[in-house]
Design a protein around this motif. Structure first.
Motif, PDB file in Angstrom:
ATOM      1  N   UNK A 257       0.853  -1.189   0.000  1.00  0.00           N
ATOM      2  CA  UNK A 257       0.000   0.000   0.000  1.00  0.00           C
ATOM      3  C   UNK A 257       0.885   1.234   0.000  1.00  0.00           C
ATOM      4  N   UNK A 258       0.270   2.394  -0.194  1.00  0.00           N
ATOM      5  CA  UNK A 258       0.971   3.650   0.035  1.00  0.00           C
ATOM      6  C   UNK A 258       0.926   3.916   1.536  1.00  0.00           C
ATOM      7  N   UNK A 259       2.035   3.664   2.204  1.00  0.00           N
ATOM      8  CA  UNK A 259       2.101   3.812   3.656  1.00  0.00           C
ATOM      9  C   UNK A 259       2.256   5.275   4.051  1.00  0.00           C
ATOM     10  N   UNK A 260       1.675   5.626   5.180  1.00  0.00           N
ATOM     11  CA  UNK A 260       1.907   6.943   5.770  1.00  0.00           C
ATOM     12  C   UNK A 260       3.330   7.019   6.302  1.00  0.00           C
ATOM     13  N   UNK A 261       3.773   5.954   6.980  1.00  0.00           N
ATOM     14  CA  UNK A 261       5.154   5.742   7.429  1.00  0.00           C
ATOM     15  C   UNK A 261       5.552   6.503   8.694  1.00  0.00           C
ATOM     16  N   UNK A 262       4.675   7.368   9.204  1.00  0.00           N
ATOM     17  CA  UNK A 262       4.931   8.004  10.512  1.00  0.00           C
ATOM     18  C   UNK A 262       3.601   8.178  11.224  1.00  0.00           C
ATOM     19  N   UNK A 263       2.890   7.065  11.319  1.00  0.00           N
ATOM     20  CA  UNK A 263       1.488   7.057  11.719  1.00  0.00           C
ATOM     21  C   UNK A 263       1.385   6.979  13.241  1.00  0.00           C
ATOM     22  N   UNK A 292       5.467   3.433  -0.977  1.00  0.00           N
ATOM     23  CA  UNK A 292       4.809   2.143  -1.181  1.00  0.00           C
ATOM     24  C   UNK A 292       5.606   1.069  -0.467  1.00  0.00           C
ATOM     25  N   UNK A 293       4.932   0.354   0.425  1.00  0.00           N
ATOM     26  CA  UNK A 293       5.569  -0.666   1.253  1.00  0.00           C
ATOM     27  C   UNK A 293       4.477  -1.595   1.782  1.00  0.00           C
ATOM     28  N   UNK A 294       4.836  -2.678   2.446  1.00  0.00           N
ATOM     29  CA  UNK A 294       3.818  -3.552   3.037  1.00  0.00           C
ATOM     30  C   UNK A 294       2.961  -2.804   4.055  1.00  0.00           C
ATOM     31  N   UNK A 295       1.654  -3.081   4.056  1.00  0.00           N
ATOM     32  CA  UNK A 295       0.772  -2.401   5.000  1.00  0.00           C
ATOM     33  C   UNK A 295       1.178  -2.670   6.450  1.00  0.00           C
ATOM     34  N   UNK A 296       1.889  -3.769   6.688  1.00  0.00           N
ATOM     35  CA  UNK A 296       2.351  -4.072   8.044  1.00  0.00           C
ATOM     36  C   UNK A 296       3.237  -2.965   8.598  1.00  0.00           C
ATOM     37  N   UNK A 297       3.914  -2.195   7.723  1.00  0.00           N
ATOM     38  CA  UNK A 297       4.786  -1.113   8.183  1.00  0.00           C
ATOM     39  C   UNK A 297       3.987  -0.083   8.972  1.00  0.00           C
ATOM     40  N   UNK A 298       2.864   0.380   8.415  1.00  0.00           N
ATOM     41  CA  UNK A 298       2.034   1.346   9.136  1.00  0.00           C
ATOM     42  C   UNK A 298       1.388   0.729  10.369  1.00  0.00           C
ATOM     43  N   UNK A 299       0.930  -0.508  10.245  1.00  0.00           N
ATOM     44  CA  UNK A 299       0.160  -1.101  11.336  1.00  0.00           C
ATOM     45  C   UNK A 299       1.038  -1.471  12.519  1.00  0.00           C
ATOM     46  N   UNK A 300       2.221  -1.999  12.262  1.00  0.00           N
ATOM     47  CA  UNK A 300       3.134  -2.279  13.365  1.00  0.00           C
ATOM     48  C   UNK A 300       3.529  -0.981  14.073  1.00  0.00           C
ATOM     49  N   UNK A 301       3.808   0.045  13.297  1.00  0.00           N
ATOM     50  CA  UNK A 301       4.163   1.342  13.884  1.00  0.00           C
ATOM     51  C   UNK A 301       3.026   1.848  14.772  1.00  0.00           C
ATOM     52  N   UNK A 302       1.803   1.665  14.321  1.00  0.00           N
ATOM     53  CA  UNK A 302       0.655   2.153  15.083  1.00  0.00           C
ATOM     54  C   UNK A 302       0.500   1.440  16.421  1.00  0.00           C
TER      55      UNK A 302
END
Length: 417
Positions: A257-263, A292-302
């Protein structure tokens, strides 16, 4: 609010941020060559810990235009003039170019797609001006004037987190449609964590794994996990790069997905009804790191930067399942023709990218607890070795670590390291 509650580089605006400049900005925005700014004042637009990669000011502008006299409150994001850690670390980064691309290209199109699907959700605040030269600057309407506020003195409620996840899910869902149908549209959004100049070799990334592993050795209940992290620390940055760069360099079946990356909670504002206190809206902010990166990047950060400790312990799965249901609902609404994510596939993706979560637990969580619970200075935590070391002695961090590592064990995160 006292001066000590603000970042020092936000107490005085740069000299070029003056009446002449603001007159040019507003006359261009309102298409009025006769517009004149008659009064201009600045205050810091954020508190310590709200952000790190730029400086922000609130500008109160009084001006005359063709149809009368007006006042306007604006938020100005730019880079510091004085040399220092912030300028040195981010001066060559693509952060401003990425955020300008989000506000000028992506988010307006995402909203248009939602409106076509009869979804009235607002994804971004109006951007009235942006430029990369001679100064990196973005100017927005002031959300505070619209009734929005950053939550500072408490953890988010479950309702607020769900509202934030709903907005993120919509952004992710529409990006999945574009990645499936016209991936070149997002080709410029390629600057993730690993592409930031010097960041992978900075103390921010490198400073946590060693004291965390040492802490595991000090706490009898955590001794059994120490061998895992001794093994992880040997190659965790390589595995982190694999996660962050997977879509661009080694595409795998998965949910990109298009990650926010600092969520995190300071990168969003909430609007509550002034009379009833009921939540009305959440607005996501700070799209500087989108890629663009795996959606897990945003969700783990959250998990570590959005949820509070009680939610991490008791509601993590429920909250992430809420995100997934919002994602699926939006994908159906916008006519996504690719393979639909499944709950089984979603949790498998979280496990596959577990090295990012290892970093978040060992490095980001102690800083987050120091900032939010113990009110420590973020600069001191990141750059003072003694202060940073003490983070791993905080009792609340140790107790959280026990709970999180038990979850890792149950989810088989330590298999096949």
């Amino acid at each position: 609010m006292a001066e000590e509650n603000f970042n020092a580089d936000e107490l005085t605006p740069p000299e070029w941020l003056n009446v002449r400049f603001m007159t040019q900005v507003l006359s261009g925005h309102e298409k009025d060559s006769n517009l004149k700014v008659t009064n201009l004042s600045f205050t810091p637009a954020s508190a310590k810990g709200d952000h790190y990669a730029s400086i922000m000011f609130r500008a109160w502008v009084e001006y005359t235009a063709q149809n009368g006299n007006y006042t306007k409150s604006l938020i100005i994001k730019t880079m510091p003039v004085e040399e220092g850690i912030k300028k040195d670390m981010f001066k060559d980064s693509p952060l401003f170019a990425t955020e300008i691309g989000m506000y000028s290209k992506v988010l307006p199109e995402w909203e248009r797609i939602l409106r076509t699907a009869k979804d009235p959700s607002k994804l971004y605040v109006n951007c009235i001006y942006h430029s990369l030269r001679p100064h990196q600057i973005i100017i927005f309407d002031d959300l505070v004037e619209m009734g929005y506020a950053v939550v500072r003195d408490r953890f988010l409620t479950r309702e607020e987190i769900c509202s934030a996840y709903s907005k993120l899910a919509k952004i992710h869902a529409i990006s999945m449609k574009f990645i499936h149908e016209q991936p070149e549209y997002l080709s410029e959004f390629k600057n993730g964590l690993c592409e930031m100049p010097g960041l992978m070799d900075s103390s921010i990334i490198n400073g946590g794994m060693a004291p965390f592993t040492a802490m595991l050795g000090r706490i009898p209940e955590l001794n059994k996990y120490q061998p895992h992290f001794e093994k992880i620390r040997l190659h965790f940055k390589d595995r982190l790069r694999e996660t962050m760069q997977e879509y661009r360099h080694h595409p795998q079946p998965g949910y990109n997905v298009l990650c926010h990356a600092d969520y995190h909670s300071r990168n969003m504002m909430f609007k509550h009804n002034r009379e009833t206190g009921c939540l009305e809206d959440c607005m996501l902010l700070d799209y500087q790191g989108c890629n663009v990166a795996p959606m897990a990047v945003d969700l783990m950060y959250s998990i570590y930067m959005l949820m509070g400790p009680a939610q991490r312990r008791a509601e993590l799965e429920t909250l992430l399942n809420y995100y997934l249901s919002s994602l699926l609902e939006t994908l159906k609404k916008i006519g996504y023709q690719g393979s639909m994510p499944t709950p089984q596939g979603f949790w498998a993706e979280m496990k596959r990218h577990r090295y990012y979560e290892f970093l978040l637990l060992s490095t980001f969580l102690p800083v987050s607890i120091g900032l939010r619970t113990h009110k420590l200075d973020i600069g001191d935590m990141l750059h003072n070795k003694e202060t940073h070391k003490k983070l791993y002695e905080l009792e609340d961090f140790i107790e959280e670590t026990k709970s999180i590592l038990a979850r890792f064990q149950k989810s088989r995160y330590f298999d096949d390291l």
